[in-house]
Design an enzyme around this catalytic site. Structure first.
Site, PDB file in Angstrom:
ATOM      1  N   CYS A 190      41.394  49.971  38.895  1.00  0.00           N
ATOM      2  CA  CYS A 190      42.041  50.706  37.806  1.00  0.00           C
ATOM      3  C   CYS A 190      41.086  51.708  37.178  1.00  0.00           C
ATOM      4  O   CYS A 190      41.494  52.821  36.822  1.00  0.00           O
ATOM      5  CB  CYS A 190      42.584  49.729  36.771  1.00  0.00           C
ATOM      6  N   CYS A 212      39.992  46.643  35.850  1.00  0.00           N
ATOM      7  CA  CYS A 212      39.201  46.261  37.017  1.00  0.00           C
ATOM      8  C   CYS A 212      38.643  47.525  37.667  1.00  0.00           C
ATOM      9  O   CYS A 212      38.950  48.651  37.255  1.00  0.00           O
ATOM     10  CB  CYS A 212      40.079  45.484  38.002  1.00  0.00           C
ATOM     11  N   GLU A 228      47.840  49.263  34.384  1.00  0.00           N
ATOM     12  CA  GLU A 228      47.230  50.593  34.268  1.00  0.00           C
ATOM     13  C   GLU A 228      47.730  51.534  35.362  1.00  0.00           C
ATOM     14  O   GLU A 228      48.059  52.690  35.086  1.00  0.00           O
ATOM     15  CB  GLU A 228      45.698  50.505  34.382  1.00  0.00           C
ATOM     16  N   HIS A 280      49.033  46.863  39.037  1.00  0.00           N
ATOM     17  CA  HIS A 280      48.442  46.524  37.736  1.00  0.00           C
ATOM     18  C   HIS A 280      49.085  47.409  36.675  1.00  0.00           C
ATOM     19  O   HIS A 280      49.545  48.523  36.966  1.00  0.00           O
ATOM     20  CB  HIS A 280      46.939  46.764  37.754  1.00  0.00           C
TER      21      HIS A 280
END
Length: 149
Positions: free
Chosen positions: A86, A83, A55, A53
């Site tokens: 993260c 999410c 992040e 992801h």
């Protein structure tokens, strides 16, 4: 003005992710002195890695630049509400402030869904600011998924 440019950079990372066929999410890590030390867009498909992801990638890059697994005083700017995975990484990295654009009612882990920072087990809670660049982030996501249907 500086804050606007950080979200603009995150949005640029999200647009680049979309061009690669990734869900358009972008993230930027800003050092305490205001310098952007890391930026990334989603790369889960490209890397065949469900943890890639924006992040996570930006936090990894910032930690390498800092020479530490912790980023106290750093800010994270991201186009979409992180999410749960993260959010846990943000906590583990000791990010000082989280700024995000669009909320994510389905997969969000900050203000929706898991609400990671509200759990008693969460050992570090960043300051959270939401809704910054939300319209642009939502438009990117909406357009991406409309084109895929």
């Amino acid at each position: 003005m500086r804050f606007t440019s950080h979200m603009e950079r995150a949005l640029a990372e999200a647009r680049a992710a979309a061009l690669r066929g990734e869900v358009p999410v972008g993230a930027v890590v800003v050092a305490p002195d205001g310098r952007v030390v890391a930026a990334a867009g989603n790369r889960t498909r490209e890397l065949s890695d469900p943890t890639a992801h924006a992040e996570i990638l930006a936090i990894r890059e910032a930690c390498r630049a800092a020479g530490s697994e912790r980023l106290p005083g750093h800010d994270l700017w991201v186009t979409l509400e992180p999410c749960a995975m993260c959010a846990a990484a943000i906590s583990a990295a000791r990010i000082g402030r989280l700024y995000y654009g669009a909320g994510d009612k389905r997969m969000g882990g900050v203000e929706h869904g898991a609400r990671v920072f509200r759990h008693p087990q969460c050992h570090h809670r960043p300051q959270v600011y939401d809704g910054l660049g939300a319209d642009q982030a939502r438009a990117l996501l909406r357009g991406f998924f409309e084109r895929r249907r």
